[in-house]
Design an enzyme around this catalytic site. Structure first.
Site, PDB file in Angstrom:
ATOM      1  N   CYS A 128      42.067  46.459  45.638  1.00  0.00           N
ATOM      2  CA  CYS A 128      40.908  45.574  45.598  1.00  0.00           C
ATOM      3  C   CYS A 128      40.495  45.185  47.016  1.00  0.00           C
ATOM      4  O   CYS A 128      39.316  45.227  47.369  1.00  0.00           O
ATOM      5  CB  CYS A 128      41.232  44.325  44.779  1.00  0.00           C
ATOM      6  SG  CYS A 128      39.815  43.243  44.511  1.00  0.00           S
ATOM      7  N   CYS A 129      41.472  44.811  47.848  1.00  0.00           N
ATOM      8  CA  CYS A 129      41.163  44.466  49.237  1.00  0.00           C
ATOM      9  C   CYS A 129      40.610  45.665  49.995  1.00  0.00           C
ATOM     10  O   CYS A 129      39.727  45.512  50.845  1.00  0.00           O
ATOM     11  CB  CYS A 129      42.417  43.950  49.943  1.00  0.00           C
ATOM     12  SG  CYS A 129      42.927  42.290  49.453  1.00  0.00           S
ATOM     13  N   CYS A 209      39.446  35.224  48.928  1.00  0.00           N
ATOM     14  CA  CYS A 209      38.703  35.399  47.685  1.00  0.00           C
ATOM     15  C   CYS A 209      39.225  34.421  46.628  1.00  0.00           C
ATOM     16  O   CYS A 209      40.412  34.084  46.598  1.00  0.00           O
ATOM     17  CB  CYS A 209      38.842  36.833  47.185  1.00  0.00           C
ATOM     18  SG  CYS A 209      37.980  38.044  48.221  1.00  0.00           S
ATOM     19  N   CYS A 212      42.430  35.166  44.395  1.00  0.00           N
ATOM     20  CA  CYS A 212      43.702  35.368  45.083  1.00  0.00           C
ATOM     21  C   CYS A 212      44.023  34.266  46.094  1.00  0.00           C
ATOM     22  O   CYS A 212      44.833  34.473  47.000  1.00  0.00           O
ATOM     23  CB  CYS A 212      43.704  36.734  45.779  1.00  0.00           C
ATOM     24  SG  CYS A 212      43.517  38.131  44.627  1.00  0.00           S
ATOM     25  N   CYS A 235      45.272  40.962  53.931  1.00  0.00           N
ATOM     26  CA  CYS A 235      44.348  41.735  53.093  1.00  0.00           C
ATOM     27  C   CYS A 235      44.321  43.202  53.493  1.00  0.00           C
ATOM     28  O   CYS A 235      44.015  44.068  52.676  1.00  0.00           O
ATOM     29  CB  CYS A 235      42.935  41.150  53.184  1.00  0.00           C
ATOM     30  SG  CYS A 235      42.184  41.253  54.818  1.00  0.00           S
TER      31      CYS A 235
END
Length: 250
Positions: A128-129, A209, A212, A235
């Site tokens: 995702c990062c 984010c 998280c 990240c």
């Protein structure tokens, strides 16, 4: 590269690393404002500030505004940020008169292929990062030879040995605030009457984010709320890419 001016025939990676070491030694012990001004002069037209507009961002943004309000400021909108962060960005842009803020986000085609439901963070935070931060930043930084980071040594064990200047991914990274601590940051912010990020008062000293980022308990590391319960501490934008890595979406 600065060392090119010396006529040194070096491997590009080795040359960049030597450049970073030389600059770190040259500017050791200088005030953050002096380091920042030197970097902007040295890489004139080829340097950008990368800002999360997070808890500590106002300090470095104010220093940049004092020197050049039109300096490119790269802001990554991951699509998963706290609404308070984008609102804070707008507040600081207006308060400081910044005219060079550039917002970059993930590539739509990459999202459609990799995270169509927007829930990748639940199963694979690294992926995702990568798609929402690492890859967009690589694209955003492609025109620049250097960039400025707001990282500080006190923030986490993984940042305790940061140098002033680093060689990373084919460009120089500048860390003018690396020696600052929480007290100095707050003193500067209060002296300059810079508005705080609204989430700091709610227990978020480090803000990423929304899915998280958790509140931090008294006595915990400031970044303890990032990826709570996982071994992950960064990240990925400061971890570097393998040489020759392919950037999706380009």
């Amino acid at each position: 590269m600065v060392l090119d001016a010396l006529g040194l025939a070096l491997d590009p990676d080795q040359g960049l690393a030597s450049e970073a070491r030389l600059l770190s030694a040259r500017h050791e012990g200088e005030e953050a404002e002096v380091i920042l001004a030197a970097a902007l002069d040295l890489y004139d037209g080829k340097i950008a500030l990368v800002s999360s507009f997070g808890a500590d961002s106002a300090v470095l943004l104010a220093m940049v505004a004092d020197i050049d309000r039109s300096l490119p400021v790269i802001f990554l909108d991951t699509g998963k940020l706290f609404p308070a962060t984008t609102a804070y960005r707008d507040t600081l842009v207006e308060a400081l008169g910044l005219t060079g803020v550039i917002t970059h986000g993930p590539n739509a085609a990459d999202l459609a292929a990799t995270d169509p439901a927007g829930a990748l963070w639940m199963s694979d935070t690294d992926a995702c990062c990568e798609i929402r931060k690492v890859t967009p930043l690589a694209v955003a930084l492609s025109p620049y030879a250097a960039w400025i980071s707001g990282r500080k040594r006190y923030q986490a064990e993984t940042r305790a040995k940061l140098p002033l200047f680093e060689a990373a991914n084919g460009r120089i990274k500048v860390n003018p605030l690396l020696g600052w601590d929480r007290a100095r940051i707050e003193s500067y912010r209060e002296t300059r009457r810079l508005p705080p990020h609204p989430l700091v008062a709610e227990g978020y000293p480090s803000i990423g984010c929304l899915p998280c980022t958790d509140r931090v308990k008294p006595g915990e590391d400031e970044r303890a709320g990032r990826w709570r319960g996982k071994a992950k501490t960064e990240c990925g934008i400061h971890l570097g890419r393998p040489s020759g890595a392919i950037i999706p979406g380009i």
